[in-house]
Design a protein around this motif. Structure first.
Motif, mmCIF file in Angstrom:
data_model
loop_
_atom_site.group_PDB
_atom_site.id
_atom_site.type_symbol
_atom_site.label_atom_id
_atom_site.label_comp_id
_atom_site.label_asym_id
_atom_site.label_seq_id
_atom_site.Cartn_x
_atom_site.Cartn_y
_atom_site.Cartn_z
ATOM 1 N N PHE A 399 0.818 -1.216 0.000
ATOM 2 C CA PHE A 399 0.000 0.000 0.000
ATOM 3 C C PHE A 399 0.851 1.265 0.000
ATOM 4 N N LEU A 400 1.835 1.347 0.879
ATOM 5 C CA LEU A 400 2.642 2.561 0.993
ATOM 6 C C LEU A 400 3.423 2.844 -0.281
ATOM 7 N N ASN A 401 3.846 1.801 -0.987
ATOM 8 C CA ASN A 401 4.560 2.008 -2.249
ATOM 9 C C ASN A 401 3.649 2.558 -3.338
ATOM 10 N N TYR A 428 12.202 2.477 5.005
ATOM 11 C CA TYR A 428 11.861 3.206 3.784
ATOM 12 C C TYR A 428 13.012 4.124 3.402
ATOM 13 N N SER A 429 13.025 4.523 2.127
ATOM 14 C CA SER A 429 14.052 5.418 1.615
ATOM 15 C C SER A 429 13.446 6.280 0.527
ATOM 16 N N GLY A 430 14.145 7.364 0.175
ATOM 17 C CA GLY A 430 13.691 8.233 -0.895
ATOM 18 C C GLY A 430 12.635 9.219 -0.442
ATOM 19 N N ALA A 431 12.100 9.953 -1.407
ATOM 20 C CA ALA A 431 11.057 10.948 -1.163
ATOM 21 C C ALA A 431 10.004 10.816 -2.256
ATOM 22 N N ALA A 432 8.773 11.213 -1.929
ATOM 23 C CA ALA A 432 7.684 11.129 -2.908
ATOM 24 C C ALA A 432 8.049 11.940 -4.155
ATOM 25 N N ASN A 434 8.970 8.940 -5.199
ATOM 26 C CA ASN A 434 9.858 7.779 -5.340
ATOM 27 C C ASN A 434 10.180 7.137 -3.997
ATOM 28 N N LEU A 435 9.208 7.144 -3.093
ATOM 29 C CA LEU A 435 9.369 6.452 -1.818
ATOM 30 C C LEU A 435 9.407 4.946 -2.044
ATOM 31 N N ILE A 436 10.291 4.270 -1.346
ATOM 32 C CA ILE A 436 10.396 2.813 -1.433
ATOM 33 C C ILE A 436 10.299 2.237 -0.025
#
Length: 613
Positions: A399-401, A428-432, A434-436
């Motif tokens: 869901f979060l991805n 998690y890594s990255g920023a919206a 491109n959040l992973i």
């Protein structure tokens, strides 16, 4: 000896040549562009064209031209550029802000986001000034869907008295290219007040998403002197925003920038497999009316399929659309690890809800309140399905991805999870955008924690769109009915046993929860409704809610309140570190919707099964 020396010299020269070739190795480029030529070279403007000789230009690439008065101009010099795919492998743009009688060096370029590819260099010389004077538009600024401002000045009046000056303009159906049909004073004009040699012409009542030609002029007693024509394009007042695709659903965004001509009476999104999708030719969803940003999650899509989304807005002039945004839905499992057998039927029925010892047993919420959890009759009037297991870390990461935000999209805006998640949760890594999100090693089947109540609510909204049925958090009454075993209840103190150790994961803050389903289930085959992690319910917490139903059979009671309000929310079942909440009737609550403890998770319910999971 001479032959040996000659051979030595040849080997040395060949070695140096080979080394030099390696040092200056030519890297094959994926895109090549040629600066082609000029048209309508004036005193302050010129059109320049380019041709793509290798590769293609995609929607997110930038094409343009750069120029300077010295050789080898680059993007740090003057430039004009455009974003997006081009037709027939060529493009033409207008250079503005040039000086008369000046020599310029010009190069085409393409920027794919990671590299800038330059074309060959050409040279042009702008025209000399005319004896009767000249005027110029320096820039067009403040461009909106219906307005713009042209900054105009008279650079030289030619020695004559200026009787009138201003700009003339007209619309165009396509990007203007030579030869131009230029505006004149016989068409639309904006005239400056008398006096001065410069003014800002405010163009109003323009049409959205339309090209306009603008030309400066001034009048003397004997002639009309025109400057060079430049063009601009008004904005869409309706803008298609980001798209976040799921598997059989997608989050679609739009924005009405302003009321263009008349109030916006309807706004929404439409989608389909045609790039020029409209509300007449595809699926659409009306959201509301007015200006500002909005979004909707839409379902009924197919996995692994390319779609196009457009925002739309309606006013008295008709229906207007934003530009289409392409997206492709994901493939894979929507709810990994879940099958239909994991959705447990809970048949409707009447039961006694509450704590029979409420007058003598203190509430663990504040350790001082008695008598607020009185037993009362509750009628669960409809069958429902509840998860056999708590929602897992792996399922939450799916869901979060898709969601691509760390904050909720609904009011009140709250973080979806703690900034630093527990060692037994996800990372998690990255920023919206491109959040992973990934489960920590070995934690796929652990119950998700560190999430807020809005995160659980948004998960359910997303899963509803994915599965095509209503998915939600259980009411407090539904939760207790299922925990007691529904119609199969044996009256246990805990969910499935009178011995907490048989059904409850109880550890500490260092070890955290266990994988779902490691203890014994209750009478319905549901696991971990006692212990492991606390579970969110739909209800706001209210000390007096039970009392309002003391003398009646409450039918499907739920203290749902207003979704956009903040407040304390019901949690049930205790956790690996909350032994005083383990009994099937014991109430709990968080402090507000934004709380995300390392012990808080959830499971969901649905009133009917989907066609597939």
């Amino acid at each position: 000896m001479k032959n040996k020396f000659f051979l030595y010299m040849m080997v040395t020269i060949l070695s140096l040549f080979a080394s030099s070739c390696n040092d200056d190795e030519v890297i094959e480029t994926s895109v090549q562009v040629t600066t082609q030529g000029f048209a309508r070279v004036g005193q302050t403007t010129a059109f320049v064209s380019a041709y793509i000789t290798k590769g293609t230009v995609s929607d997110n690439m930038v094409v343009g031209f750069c120029w300077s008065e010295t050789t080898s101009p680059d993007v740090e010099d003057s430039k004009i550029e455009s974003v997006g795919a081009i037709a027939e492998n060529g493009y033409m743009l207008q250079m503005v802000g040039l000086s008369p009688s000046t020599e310029y060096y010009v190069r085409a370029y393409i920027n794919d986001g990671s590299h800038i590819y330059y074309g060959n260099e050409l040279k042009l010389t702008t025209k000399d000034l005319l004896g009767d004077g000249w005027c110029v538009i320096d820039d067009v600024i403040g461009i909106t869907p219906t307005t713009a401002t042209a900054i105009m000045q008279i650079a030289d009046n030619g020695g004559s008295e200026v009787l009138e000056y201003g700009i003339c303009y007209e619309g165009a159906d396509a990007p203007p290219v030579p030869p131009l049909v230029e505006p004149t004073v016989d068409g639309k004009t904006i005239v400056a007040d008398a006096g001065g040699y410069a003014f800002d012409a405010n163009l109003e009542n323009l049409n959205q998403n339309t090209y306009y030609l603008v030309r400066p002029y001034f009048k003397t007693a004997t002639s009309v002197v025109y400057g060079e024509t430049i063009w601009f394009k008004t904005m869409n007042f309706i803008k298609t925003g980001n798209v976040f695709p799921g598997y059989r659903s997608a989050y679609l965004y739009g924005e009405v920038l302003m009321d263009a001509g008349s109030p916006t009476t309807e706004r929404g999104v439409c989608w389909g497999t045609n790039p020029e999708i409209t509300i007449e030719t595809g699926s659409y969803k009306k959201i509301d009316k007015g200006v500002g940003s909005y979004y909707s999650i839409v379902g009924g899509l197919k996995k692994g399929t390319t779609y196009y989304a457009r925002a739309y807005a309606v006013n008295s002039d008709g229906v207007f659309y934003g530009l289409p945004v392409e997206f492709t839905t994901h493939t894979g499992d929507i709810v990994p690890g879940m099958t239909f057998e994991d959705l447990i039927l809970v048949e409707n029925g009447i039961f006694d809800m509450g704590n029979p010892n409420t007058d003598t047993e203190v509430s663990p919420i504040d350790n001082k309140t008695y008598g607020k959890e009185q037993v009362h009759k509750v009628n669960i009037s409809k069958d429902f399905y509840i998860c056999r297991y708590e929602v897992t870390v792996e399922q939450m990461c799916v869901f979060l991805n898709v969601y691509q935000s760390r904050n909720s999209r609904t009011l009140p805006v709250k973080a979806l999870h703690n900034g630093s998640t527990a060692a037994w949760c996800f990372q998690y890594s990255g920023a919206a955008p491109n959040l992973i999100y990934k489960p920590r090693a070995g934690k796929n089947r652990h119950p998700v924690v560190n999430v807020t109540w809005p995160c659980a609510e948004q998960f359910c909204e997303w899963l509803s769109a994915e599965l095509g049925v209503k998915v939600r958090l259980p009411s407090e009454a539904e939760w207790e009915y299922a925990a007691r075993g529904g119609k199969r209840s044996q009256g246990y103190l805990y969910s499935g046993s009178n011995n907490a150790n048989e059904v409850s994961v109880s550890t500490d803050n260092k070890r955290g929860p266990s994988p779902v389903g490691t203890k014994s289930p209750n009478e319905l085959g549901i696991y971990d409704m006692t212990g492991n992690v606390m579970e969110y319910c739909r209800d706001f917490f209210d000390w007096n809610f039970y009392g309002t139903h003391a003398d009646e059979i409450a039918v499907d009671p739920v203290n749902a309140g207003k979704l956009s309000a903040d407040g304390k929310m019901i949690v049930r079942g205790g956790s690996f570190r909350h032994p005083t909440y383990l009994k099937v009737y014991t109430r709990g609550c968080n402090q507000h919707k934004g709380e995300a403890g390392n012990h808080s998770g959830f499971r969901f319910v649905m009133e009917k099964l989907p066609e597939e999971i």
